[in-house]
Motif scaffolding. Structure first.
Motif, PDB file in Angstrom:
ATOM      1  N   GLY A   1      30.521  -7.407  42.708  1.00 46.38           N
ATOM      2  CA  GLY A   1      29.810  -8.055  43.796  1.00 46.38           C
ATOM      3  C   GLY A   1      30.476  -7.977  45.143  1.00 46.38           C
ATOM      4  N   ALA A   2      31.640  -7.302  45.230  1.00 45.85           N
ATOM      5  CA  ALA A   2      32.282  -7.134  46.533  1.00 45.85           C
ATOM      6  C   ALA A   2      31.426  -6.228  47.410  1.00 45.85           C
ATOM      7  N   HIS A   3      31.430  -6.491  48.707  1.00 48.84           N
ATOM      8  CA  HIS A   3      30.672  -5.656  49.637  1.00 48.84           C
ATOM      9  C   HIS A   3      31.488  -4.455  50.110  1.00 48.84           C
ATOM     10  N   ASP A   4      32.805  -4.594  50.095  1.00 47.15           N
ATOM     11  CA  ASP A   4      33.663  -3.540  50.614  1.00 47.15           C
ATOM     12  C   ASP A   4      34.970  -3.528  49.824  1.00 47.15           C
ATOM     13  N   TYR A   5      35.703  -2.404  49.911  1.00 45.18           N
ATOM     14  CA  TYR A   5      36.950  -2.235  49.173  1.00 45.18           C
ATOM     15  C   TYR A   5      37.892  -1.453  50.071  1.00 45.18           C
ATOM     16  N   LEU A   6      39.012  -2.067  50.443  1.00 46.91           N
ATOM     17  CA  LEU A   6      39.968  -1.448  51.344  1.00 46.91           C
ATOM     18  C   LEU A   6      41.299  -1.287  50.616  1.00 46.91           C
ATOM     19  N   THR A   7      41.863  -0.084  50.672  1.00 45.36           N
ATOM     20  CA  THR A   7      43.096   0.219  49.946  1.00 45.36           C
ATOM     21  C   THR A   7      44.318  -0.005  50.830  1.00 45.36           C
ATOM     22  N   LYS A   8      45.328  -0.675  50.264  1.00 46.15           N
ATOM     23  CA  LYS A   8      46.611  -0.846  50.955  1.00 46.15           C
ATOM     24  C   LYS A   8      47.417   0.448  50.857  1.00 46.15           C
ATOM     25  N   PRO A   9      48.225   0.776  51.872  1.00 40.89           N
ATOM     26  CA  PRO A   9      48.316   0.096  53.172  1.00 40.89           C
ATOM     27  C   PRO A   9      47.139   0.494  54.059  1.00 40.89           C
ATOM     28  N   PHE A  10      46.777  -0.355  55.001  1.00 39.10           N
ATOM     29  CA  PHE A  10      45.655  -0.065  55.876  1.00 39.10           C
ATOM     30  C   PHE A  10      46.024  -0.451  57.308  1.00 39.10           C
ATOM     31  N   ALA A  11      45.291   0.120  58.248  1.00 39.56           N
ATOM     32  CA  ALA A  11      45.460  -0.246  59.658  1.00 39.56           C
ATOM     33  C   ALA A  11      44.670  -1.518  59.920  1.00 39.56           C
ATOM     34  N   ILE A  12      45.272  -2.456  60.633  1.00 36.35           N
ATOM     35  CA  ILE A  12      44.587  -3.721  60.895  1.00 36.35           C
ATOM     36  C   ILE A  12      43.310  -3.498  61.689  1.00 36.35           C
TER      37      ILE A  12
END
Length: 227
Positions: A94-105
């Motif tokens: 049910g997540a809308h988005d998925y961001l992988t670490k490390p990431f730019a703020i």
């Protein structure tokens, strides 16, 4: 002021995100484990949740599953796990988005703004009826039910959203980019065949048991439900 809940066990990362979000004008709360995150969610109103997967107590996938049973609040999963199946599982929960670490703020802030805007537009969109249909296929977006020849079809969250989009655009061919943007609500950076995968899931539950074929492929263009 929009309110964000950060559920992240790495305190330095949580604090860094908190400072950046506050600088951008958001009201921010932090929970350092899954149970505390669920407790905060139940006792306050938030506009968006940033959710780590690897959490002590209750992991992020389970936190997402429990929240999604009660609310359609925007959830962005943030994790060092970057395998396609991890992303698919997170989105399926049910997540809308998925961001992988490390990431730019800057990327995180852009995704938050985009998701909040998308959800606001979606919630403000007027609906003439609770039901969408094509021949013997009926979808009620309010009760979250799908019927085929009066028999209930069990769909996952993303399958339901995909079917809803196709029915809303009945007889209109939708390209993969359009489907990704509308169903997942952001610029998808993972495998581009995720749409084809979910189309196969839908066909196995609808076309394979129906007398008529509902979901059609227009080669080189996209998909359409014809009536």
């Amino acid at each position: 002021m929009e309110r964000v809940l950060i559920i992240e066990d790495e305190k330095q990362i949580a604090r860094f995100i908190e400072l950046e979000l506050k600088y951008e004008g958001y009201d921010v709360d932090i929970a350092y484990d899954g149970r505390n995150g669920l407790d905060k969610f139940h006792h306050a109103n938030y506009d968006l949740i940033l959710l780590d997967i690897m959490l002590p107590g209750v992991n992020g996938m389970e936190v997402c599953r429990r929240i999604r049973k009660e609310s359609d609040i925007p959830i962005i999963m943030v994790s060092a796990k970057d395998e396609i199946m991890d992303r698919v599982q997170g989105l399926e929960m049910g997540a809308h988005d998925y961001l992988t670490k490390p990431f730019a703020i800057e990327e995180l802030l852009a995704r938050i703004r985009r998701l909040l805007k998308w959800c606001d537009n979606k919630h403000n969109k007027s609906e003439e009826s609770n039901e969408l249909s094509a021949k013997e296929l009926k979808l009620n977006w309010q009760t979250y039910e799908v019927l085929l020849d009066d028999s209930k079809i069990d769909l996952t969250n993303k399958e339901f959203e995909l079917l809803k989009l196709l029915l809303e655009n009945k007889n209109i061919v939708l390209g993969r980019d359009k489907i990704l943007n509308e169903v997942w609500g952001y610029d998808y950076f993972g495998e581009t065949n995720v749409v084809d995968v979910y189309i196969r899931y839908l066909r196995s539950k609808i076309d394979d048991v129906a007398e008529d074929k509902y979901i059609h492929t227009v080669r080189g263009v996209g998909y359409v439900i014809k009536e």
